[in-house]
Design an enzyme around this catalytic site. Structure first.
Site, PDB file in Angstrom:
ATOM      1  N   ASP A 123       9.577   7.159   0.159  1.00 64.49           N
ATOM      2  CA  ASP A 123       8.738   7.499  -0.989  1.00 64.49           C
ATOM      3  C   ASP A 123       8.320   6.225  -1.711  1.00 64.49           C
ATOM      4  OD1 ASP A 123       7.819   9.432  -3.202  1.00 64.49           O
ATOM      5  OD2 ASP A 123       9.206   8.090  -4.257  1.00 64.49           O
ATOM      6  N   ASP A 160     -10.952  10.974  -4.080  1.00 64.15           N
ATOM      7  CA  ASP A 160     -12.198  11.726  -3.947  1.00 64.15           C
ATOM      8  C   ASP A 160     -12.033  13.128  -4.522  1.00 64.15           C
ATOM      9  OD1 ASP A 160     -10.593  12.929  -2.049  1.00 64.15           O
ATOM     10  OD2 ASP A 160     -12.178  13.126  -0.554  1.00 64.15           O
ATOM     11  N   PHE A 183     -10.118  10.913   6.871  1.00 68.80           N
ATOM     12  CA  PHE A 183      -9.858  11.686   5.659  1.00 68.80           C
ATOM     13  C   PHE A 183     -10.994  11.497   4.659  1.00 68.80           C
ATOM     14  CE2 PHE A 183      -8.192  12.018   1.354  1.00 68.80           C
ATOM     15  CZ  PHE A 183      -7.536  13.234   1.383  1.00 68.80           C
ATOM     16  N   GLU A 184     -11.401  10.246   4.478  1.00 73.45           N
ATOM     17  CA  GLU A 184     -12.474   9.940   3.532  1.00 73.45           C
ATOM     18  C   GLU A 184     -13.777  10.583   3.976  1.00 73.45           C
ATOM     19  OE1 GLU A 184     -14.326   5.836   1.548  1.00 73.45           O
ATOM     20  OE2 GLU A 184     -12.592   5.782   2.874  1.00 73.45           O
ATOM     21  N   LYS A 197      -2.893  22.278  -7.672  1.00 72.78           N
ATOM     22  CA  LYS A 197      -2.418  23.354  -8.535  1.00 72.78           C
ATOM     23  C   LYS A 197      -1.803  22.778  -9.812  1.00 72.78           C
ATOM     24  CE  LYS A 197      -1.464  26.619  -4.781  1.00 72.78           C
ATOM     25  NZ  LYS A 197      -0.430  27.459  -4.110  1.00 72.78           N
ATOM     26  N   GLU A 207       4.987   4.651   3.780  1.00 69.93           N
ATOM     27  CA  GLU A 207       4.570   5.997   4.178  1.00 69.93           C
ATOM     28  C   GLU A 207       5.802   6.799   4.596  1.00 69.93           C
ATOM     29  OE1 GLU A 207       2.861   9.327   4.872  1.00 69.93           O
ATOM     30  OE2 GLU A 207       1.549   7.686   4.197  1.00 69.93           O
ATOM     31  N   GLU A 266       0.853  -1.183   0.000  1.00 71.12           N
ATOM     32  CA  GLU A 266       0.000   0.000   0.000  1.00 71.12           C
ATOM     33  C   GLU A 266       0.892   1.236   0.000  1.00 71.12           C
ATOM     34  OE1 GLU A 266      -3.468   2.352   2.525  1.00 71.12           O
ATOM     35  OE2 GLU A 266      -3.020   0.264   3.029  1.00 71.12           O
ATOM     36  N   ASP A 320      -2.119  12.251  -2.670  1.00 74.47           N
ATOM     37  CA  ASP A 320      -2.139  13.712  -2.692  1.00 74.47           C
ATOM     38  C   ASP A 320      -2.537  14.185  -4.086  1.00 74.47           C
ATOM     39  OD1 ASP A 320      -1.540  16.473  -2.639  1.00 74.47           O
ATOM     40  OD2 ASP A 320       0.014  16.152  -1.136  1.00 74.47           O
TER      41      ASP A 320
END
Length: 268
Positions: free
Chosen positions: A149, A208, A248-249, A176, A122, A97, A172
């Site tokens: 990363d 999302d 977050f969701e 922009k 992570e 993941e 993420d």
């Protein structure tokens, strides 16, 4: 009885307890510019550039858990190719993941897929600490952690065609336009994901963010070794239900965001 057996209790505790400085460095990334691969296949890859990674302080309990468990279940980004069977102590389907955050969905899914190895990648140490705590409390020995990363971890540490699945949940969106090149879903990462999946392996992406979803829509068929299966895919060979709504969701749903999910299968 040996001299060691009769050593004072306080001497033994001094010997076995790591110093505060050593404890604080457990799971830390090495200083300097992070490892950055160079790809020469002409595809688009996100660049780390001058991105400053979020730092955070662990609670005393999180730090204790890190010191106690990280040497066995955690790794930091390096050029070491991981022996997954040795690390987990078994041979089992393995899922990576990318960007596990605080690991809420990671732990929830791992609890119902105990026959699957789950490697959570992570950068944010407090997020890994929360996942580690959930794994310890839930006795989830099918979870391992890598700090680094995601692209670099896959490229440097994961063997080709070794994974049954890759998950990228709510990456993420870099909203922009000038930052779109930092998005992880691009032609290059899709090629890299495919190279690490076994034939029949599954790539699962969720977002999302409406603009990011449009971006992904343009890329679903860009990698020839991945067959886009859409959503839902009833016969998917692995768990696709995140089991719960993460914090977050939930924030996205409260803003009437539409969650889009994508599934691909590695062609044989």
């Amino acid at each position: 009885m040996t001299d060691h057996d009769t050593a004072p209790a306080d001497a033994q505790s001094t010997t076995n307890t790591p110093s505060a400085a050593t404890a604080a460095n457990v799971g830390e990334l090495p200083p300097g510019r992070p490892l950055q691969s160079t790809f020469d296949d002409g595809l688009d890859y996100p660049r780390l550039g001058t991105v400053s990674f979020r730092r955070g302080t662990l609670t005393d309990n999180q730090q204790r858990l890190f010191v106690e468990h990280w040497p066995r279940v955690g790794k930091v980004l390096s050029d070491e190719r991981i022996d997954v069977d040795q690390w987990f102590g078994r041979t089992a389907p393995t899922i990576v993941e990318i960007g596990s955050g605080t690991g809420t969905s990671t732990a929830a899914m791992a609890a119902v897929e105990q026959d699957t190895n789950v490697i959570a990648v992570e950068l944010y140490k407090p997020g890994l600490a929360k996942l580690l705590g959930a794994a310890v409390r839930g006795n989830l020995d099918n979870i391992r952690l890598i700090r680094g990363d995601g692209i670099e971890v896959l490229n440097r540490m994961i063997a080709p065609e070794s994974l049954s699945g890759i998950r990228v949940f709510f990456p993420d969106p870099w909203p922009k336009a000038k930052h779109h090149k930092r998005r992880i879903i691009q032609s290059g990462p899709l090629r890299l994901f495919a190279s690490r999946l076994r034939p029949g392996g599954v790539l699962h992406v969720a977002t999302d963010h409406a603009d990011y979803a449009e971006w992904i829509d343009e890329l679903v068929n860009v990698e020839p070794s991945l067959e886009y299966m859409g959503w839902p895919w009833e016969d998917c060979p692995q768990l696709t239900d995140r089991q719960l709504i993460t914090k977050f969701e939930g924030k996205g749903l409260n803003k009437d965001h539409v969650i889009r999910e994508y599934l691909w299968r590695k062609r044989g």
